[in-house]
Design a protein around this motif. Structure first.
Motif, PDB file in Angstrom:
ATOM      1  N   CYS A 207       0.850  -1.192   0.000  1.00  0.00           N
ATOM      2  CA  CYS A 207       0.000   0.000   0.000  1.00  0.00           C
ATOM      3  C   CYS A 207       0.883   1.239   0.000  1.00  0.00           C
ATOM      4  O   CYS A 207       1.817   1.351   0.787  1.00  0.00           O
ATOM      5  CB  CYS A 207      -0.916   0.004   1.222  1.00  0.00           C
ATOM      6  SG  CYS A 207      -1.883   1.525   1.398  1.00  0.00           S
TER       7      CYS A 207
ATOM      8  N   ILE B 121       0.242   4.076   1.027  1.00  0.00           N
ATOM      9  CA  ILE B 121       0.028   4.969   2.174  1.00  0.00           C
ATOM     10  C   ILE B 121       0.639   4.385   3.446  1.00  0.00           C
ATOM     11  O   ILE B 121       1.476   5.003   4.098  1.00  0.00           O
ATOM     12  CB  ILE B 121      -1.470   5.248   2.373  1.00  0.00           C
ATOM     13  CG1 ILE B 121      -2.042   6.007   1.163  1.00  0.00           C
ATOM     14  CG2 ILE B 121      -1.694   6.078   3.645  1.00  0.00           C
ATOM     15  CD1 ILE B 121      -3.517   6.274   1.240  1.00  0.00           C
ATOM     16  N   CYS B 122       0.209   3.171   3.808  1.00  0.00           N
ATOM     17  CA  CYS B 122       0.671   2.577   5.071  1.00  0.00           C
ATOM     18  C   CYS B 122       1.891   1.670   4.890  1.00  0.00           C
ATOM     19  O   CYS B 122       2.458   1.192   5.876  1.00  0.00           O
ATOM     20  CB  CYS B 122      -0.461   1.805   5.737  1.00  0.00           C
ATOM     21  SG  CYS B 122      -1.003   0.342   4.803  1.00  0.00           S
ATOM     22  N   SER B 123       2.279   1.385   3.640  1.00  0.00           N
ATOM     23  CA  SER B 123       3.453   0.544   3.304  1.00  0.00           C
ATOM     24  C   SER B 123       3.336  -0.887   3.796  1.00  0.00           C
ATOM     25  O   SER B 123       4.336  -1.597   3.908  1.00  0.00           O
ATOM     26  CB  SER B 123       4.742   1.172   3.878  1.00  0.00           C
ATOM     27  OG  SER B 123       4.940   2.457   3.329  1.00  0.00           O
ATOM     28  N   GLU B 124       2.101  -1.341   4.092  1.00  0.00           N
ATOM     29  CA  GLU B 124       1.876  -2.732   4.511  1.00  0.00           C
ATOM     30  C   GLU B 124       1.867  -3.639   3.280  1.00  0.00           C
ATOM     31  O   GLU B 124       1.388  -3.266   2.211  1.00  0.00           O
ATOM     32  CB  GLU B 124       0.533  -2.845   5.240  1.00  0.00           C
ATOM     33  CG  GLU B 124       0.495  -2.166   6.598  1.00  0.00           C
ATOM     34  CD  GLU B 124       1.083  -3.031   7.692  1.00  0.00           C
ATOM     35  OE1 GLU B 124       1.193  -4.258   7.484  1.00  0.00           O
ATOM     36  OE2 GLU B 124       1.454  -2.479   8.743  1.00  0.00           O
TER      37      GLU B 124
ATOM     38  N   CYS C 203      -4.587  -0.044   0.086  1.00  0.00           N
ATOM     39  CA  CYS C 203      -5.505  -0.875   0.860  1.00  0.00           C
ATOM     40  C   CYS C 203      -6.793  -0.083   1.062  1.00  0.00           C
ATOM     41  O   CYS C 203      -6.785   1.154   1.093  1.00  0.00           O
ATOM     42  CB  CYS C 203      -4.883  -1.290   2.194  1.00  0.00           C
ATOM     43  SG  CYS C 203      -4.650   0.029   3.391  1.00  0.00           S
TER      44      CYS C 203
ATOM     45  N   ASP D  42      -8.791   0.310   3.601  1.00  0.00           N
ATOM     46  CA  ASP D  42      -8.893   1.099   4.836  1.00  0.00           C
ATOM     47  C   ASP D  42      -8.213   2.452   4.675  1.00  0.00           C
ATOM     48  O   ASP D  42      -8.741   3.483   5.112  1.00  0.00           O
ATOM     49  CB  ASP D  42      -8.255   0.337   6.004  1.00  0.00           C
ATOM     50  CG  ASP D  42      -9.089  -0.873   6.427  1.00  0.00           C
ATOM     51  OD1 ASP D  42     -10.296  -0.880   6.088  1.00  0.00           O
ATOM     52  OD2 ASP D  42      -8.546  -1.783   7.066  1.00  0.00           O
ATOM     53  N   CYS D  43      -7.046   2.454   4.049  1.00  0.00           N
ATOM     54  CA  CYS D  43      -6.325   3.725   3.850  1.00  0.00           C
ATOM     55  C   CYS D  43      -7.084   4.660   2.914  1.00  0.00           C
ATOM     56  O   CYS D  43      -7.140   5.874   3.142  1.00  0.00           O
ATOM     57  CB  CYS D  43      -4.918   3.462   3.290  1.00  0.00           C
ATOM     58  SG  CYS D  43      -3.754   2.813   4.516  1.00  0.00           S
TER      59      CYS D  43
ATOM     60  N   GLN E 175     -10.014   6.092   4.863  1.00  0.00           N
ATOM     61  CA  GLN E 175      -9.546   7.105   5.805  1.00  0.00           C
ATOM     62  C   GLN E 175      -9.131   8.383   5.084  1.00  0.00           C
ATOM     63  O   GLN E 175      -9.353   9.493   5.581  1.00  0.00           O
ATOM     64  CB  GLN E 175      -8.362   6.553   6.617  1.00  0.00           C
ATOM     65  CG  GLN E 175      -8.748   5.464   7.608  1.00  0.00           C
ATOM     66  CD  GLN E 175      -7.537   4.824   8.257  1.00  0.00           C
ATOM     67  OE1 GLN E 175      -6.428   5.364   8.196  1.00  0.00           O
ATOM     68  NE2 GLN E 175      -7.738   3.665   8.877  1.00  0.00           N
ATOM     69  N   HIS E 176      -8.547   8.234   3.898  1.00  0.00           N
ATOM     70  CA  HIS E 176      -8.139   9.391   3.095  1.00  0.00           C
ATOM     71  C   HIS E 176      -9.357  10.238   2.712  1.00  0.00           C
ATOM     72  O   HIS E 176      -9.347  11.470   2.887  1.00  0.00           O
ATOM     73  CB  HIS E 176      -7.413   8.904   1.836  1.00  0.00           C
ATOM     74  CG  HIS E 176      -7.175   9.962   0.801  1.00  0.00           C
ATOM     75  ND1 HIS E 176      -6.301  11.018   1.002  1.00  0.00           N
ATOM     76  CD2 HIS E 176      -7.705  10.139  -0.445  1.00  0.00           C
ATOM     77  CE1 HIS E 176      -6.304  11.790  -0.069  1.00  0.00           C
ATOM     78  NE2 HIS E 176      -7.139  11.280  -0.961  1.00  0.00           N
TER      79      HIS E 176
END
Length: 430
Positions: free
Chosen positions: A173, A175-178, A196, A198-199, A202-203
């Motif tokens: 991802c 954003i979160c780099s997961e 992802c 969820d990101c 949230q964005h």
């Protein structure tokens, strides 16, 4: 065969105004004999304009009635070509699956069809194409196009998920780099960037929480080097579990379409309607409970409160739609909350005129005017009118749809002409 000059004229005109390709043998010989008589007798007869033009689209002859009733359009090239208006409209409707906008259809048609004689393009001018459809037809075709695009995107996403549900496609991802599985947690935007879910949610939530008036055109892809606008289909899919947010987005999408339409055609009779109704909602289940018309009307008049259980709350409906204003008083029943109201910005049904109803509301509810003005509405300053107006976009000069006076949206300065109001606004900095 022809006993006098009038019969000769009638015979020739009948033949010359028909489709030459459909003449039978008898009519053909009649025409030949008539011309021979003219040559021998040197008669002067009045022949109506001979029709020899073919419709560029259907290749049928254009008759005199088509000309007189202005049912034909001249094409925008130097070859003196014409076409039937009905043929051109049919050609436009055949391209309805590509009706992203009238400008797009103009480009599609002129790309597909060029003049056979001079080879020039753009033989169907934009003004001719625009005349073939009403504002309402254009709006419906554009709406159907984007609805079809939306359904196509949803189907493609479902097909993608179905085909790959048993595969693990790892991605990082942005954003979160997961490191996640694209099938279960990821989403690919139409710009090609992957995040992802969820990101992404949230964005979008963050953007709306920090700007309640955020326009759809201001929601960009989170990737720093991309920043492409997210389309409505992407946003709807990402927030599909948040029904309230989806409703707000649909409302913004309708408002955006309305503003675009008004910019392209300021004289359009279309108006934006926001339902003034309310409904109850159960806090746990989210179930909607309709409020009876009489209860809501009494609550608006300050005569009674709407009864509520502990697990219930009242929500404003705010269903937004576009309506053609063709009548001074037009009642509507909301498809969402079932509340009935007048489409002229009146918050309920009423028997008298809209002006009388607004004056009655002001006289019987001191806070009514203050509440609506705080929400961005204005009352016509003409004491014999008092109709409510809401400014969606544009300058602060307002023209009342009922009494036609012009006034300033900021300070209620009124005048009979728009120029006087514009002068006032310049002087006052409004």
């Amino acid at each position: 065969m022809f006993e006098n000059r009038l019969e000769l004229e009638e015979g020739l005109n009948k033949v010359f105004q028909s489709d030459y390709q459909k003449l039978d043998q008898i009519e053909f010989y009649k025409c030949v004999q008539a011309i021979q008589i003219l040559c021998k007798q040197r008669n002067q007869v009045k022949i109506k304009q001979i029709t020899s033009m073919l419709c560029y689209i259907c290749q049928r002859f254009i008759n005199q009635d088509d000309k007189e009733q202005r049912q034909i359009s001249k094409l925008d090239c130097n070859c003196n070509n014409y076409c039937h208006k009905l043929c051109l409209k049919k050609l436009i409707l055949e391209k309805k699956d590509e009706f992203e906008s009238l400008q797009k259809i103009f480009m599609v048609i002129n790309t597909d069809i060029k003049c056979k004689q001079c080879g020039s393009s753009d033989i169907y001018s934009f003004s001719i194409i625009k005349q073939m459809l009403s504002d309402k037809e254009i709006k419906i075709l554009e709406f159907n196009y984007f609805e079809a695009l939306k359904q196509k995107t949803i189907c493609e996403q479902k097909a993608f998920e179905s085909n790959n549900k048993n595969q693990v496609i790892e991605f990082e991802c942005a954003i979160c780099s997961e490191d996640l599985d694209l099938n279960t947690n990821g989403y690919i935007l139409q710009c090609g960037c992957q995040f992802c879910r969820d990101c992404l949610k949230q964005h979008i939530d963050f953007l709306f929480k920090n700007n309640q008036n955020l326009e759809l055109e201001s929601i960009f892809c989170p990737t720093v080097n991309c920043k492409k606008v997210l389309n409505f289909e992407d946003i709807s899919f990402i927030l599909k579990d948040d029904k309230q947010m989806i409703e707000k987005l649909e409302q913004k999408n309708i408002i955006s379409m309305f503003e675009k339409m008004k910019r392209e055609n300021p004289e359009s009779l279309e108006v934006l309607i926001v339902c003034p109704g309310k409904y109850k909602i159960q806090k746990e289940s989210g179930q909607i409970i309709y409020i009876p018309q009489d209860q809501l009307d009494k609550e608006r008049q300050g005569k009674a409160k709407i009864p509520l259980l502990e697990n219930e709350s009242i929500q404003d409906c705010n269903l937004t739609f576009i309506q053609e204003r063709t009548q001074q008083k037009l009642f509507h029943k909301c498809s969402k909350c079932k509340y009935e109201f007048c489409l002229n910005n009146c918050d309920s049904l009423h028997e008298n005129s809209c002006s009388d109803y607004q004056r009655w509301k002001i006289e019987n509810n001191k806070d009514y005017r203050k509440e609506l003005e705080a929400q961005g509405f204005r009352f016509c300053p003409n004491q014999n009118c008092c109709v409510i107006t809401q400014r969606i976009y544009g300058c602060n000069r307002i023209t009342c749809t009922m009494c036609n006076i012009s006034y300033c949206f900021v300070c209620y300065f009124q005048a009979q002409t728009a120029n006087e109001v514009y002068t006032h606004m310049v002087q006052q900095g409004h």
